[in-house]
Design an enzyme around this catalytic site. Structure first.
Site, PDB file in Angstrom:
ATOM      1  N   CYS A  57      -5.438  -2.745   1.978  1.00  0.00           N
ATOM      2  CA  CYS A  57      -6.002  -2.613   3.164  1.00  0.00           C
ATOM      3  C   CYS A  57      -7.136  -3.421   4.118  1.00  0.00           C
ATOM      4  CB  CYS A  57      -4.995  -2.172   3.782  1.00  0.00           C
ATOM      5  SG  CYS A  57      -4.345  -2.317   5.458  1.00  0.00           S
TER       6      CYS A  57
ATOM      7  N   LYS B 137      -9.389   2.663  -2.411  1.00  0.00           N
ATOM      8  CA  LYS B 137      -9.912   2.094  -1.174  1.00  0.00           C
ATOM      9  C   LYS B 137     -11.123   2.174  -1.073  1.00  0.00           C
ATOM     10  CE  LYS B 137      -7.309   0.767   3.223  1.00  0.00           C
ATOM     11  NZ  LYS B 137      -6.058   1.690   3.947  1.00  0.00           N
TER      12      LYS B 137
ATOM     13  N   GLU C 109       0.856  -1.213  -0.078  1.00  0.00           N
ATOM     14  CA  GLU C 109      -0.561  -0.258  -0.171  1.00  0.00           C
ATOM     15  C   GLU C 109       0.867   1.199  -0.367  1.00  0.00           C
ATOM     16  OE1 GLU C 109      -3.890   1.759   2.785  1.00  0.00           O
ATOM     17  OE2 GLU C 109      -2.695   0.221   3.606  1.00  0.00           O
TER      18      GLU C 109
END
Length: 266
Positions: free
Chosen positions: A148, A114, A44
């Site tokens: 994540c 995200k 990330e």
């Protein structure tokens, strides 16, 4: 269809130095190609680093077709390896925590923002993405992207399973004391959704964070095909379409779902 050999680059790179991180990516792509990999996955926010001030992230953010994207495209094309990299994306007057997949010919295949932001730092620095399932086809596999915290929501991963994702790529910045996510949760997600998951972490201290490494390629049969340690490392695993098909044939989870019972979830 042969397995897709996948390289996981467990590295935090150099904080705030995109040029140096592109050099590290180039070196890793060369090593991946030499080892027969067709795909390289980074952590990330790999291009810039994660533990930056909000103002620094905004200053380093680039559009999905910006200079760094073109540089990654050239790296992918030169080595003949697809690359998934994390970066801050500037778009629509906002900054997103993003990951982009570049094909082995250097052309962009998919860009993901995200959707679930972790903690006050991310919520201050980034806008939330609103597209939960982003996919591309690579080497005969349907490849999906998350980042994540997204993988910790079972609904997210199940949406990918129902959309036919074979290999889910998850660049992450997993920190102490949450290493159980890498060790236990990710392999379970792979098993319950019948897919491969490439979970690629940062490592070591960075600002206020201590990243735990433990990157892995989890398999639909519940095993871990490769696992990194706690330091900088390039590890390899294979996403095998034959094993995937056999596992899906014997595992009834997706076939035995009763969606009519789940209306209360939404």
């Amino acid at each position: 269809m042969p397995p897709l050999r996948t390289a996981l680059l467990q590295s935090s790179g150099r904080l705030g130095d995109t040029a140096e991180n592109l050099k590290a990516l180039d070196e890793a792509a060369a090593r991946a190609a030499q080892s027969g990999a067709g795909l390289l996955v980074t952590s990330e926010m790999f291009l810039t680093g994660y533990a930056l001030e909000v103002e620094e992230i905004a200053a380093l953010a680039e559009p999905a077709d910006g200079m760094s994207a073109r540089a990654v495209g050239e790296i992918a094309r030169r080595h003949g390896v697809a690359v998934l990299y994390g970066y801050p994306e500037r778009a629509d007057g906002a900054v997103f925590n993003a990951a982009q997949l570049i094909g082995p010919d250097g052309a962009p295949l998919a860009n993901y923002r995200k959707t679930h932001l972790f903690g006050g730092f991310e919520q201050e620095a980034f806008a939330s993405g609103d597209t939960p399932v982003v996919q591309a086809d690579l080497n005969g596999l349907r490849v999906g992207i998350m980042i994540c915290y997204d993988v910790e929501f079972p609904e997210n991963v199940r949406a990918h399973a129902l959309a036919g994702t074979d290999l889910l790529l998850v660049p992450t910045a997993q920190m102490h004391p949450f290493q159980f996510v890498a060790e236990q949760l990710v392999p379970v997600r792979a098993f319950e959704n019948q897919m491969y998951i490439a979970y690629v972490n940062r490592t070591g201290p960075e600002g206020a964070f201590e990243f735990v490494g433990l990157s892995c390629l989890a398999s639909p049969d519940g095993t871990t095909r490769t696992r990194a340690g706690r330091g900088e490392e390039l590890v390899f695993g294979e996403a095998d379409p034959e094993l995937l098909a056999a596992s899906r044939e014997t595992n009834p989870y997706l076939r035995d779902r009763r969606p009519g019972l789940y209306a209360s979830l939404v």
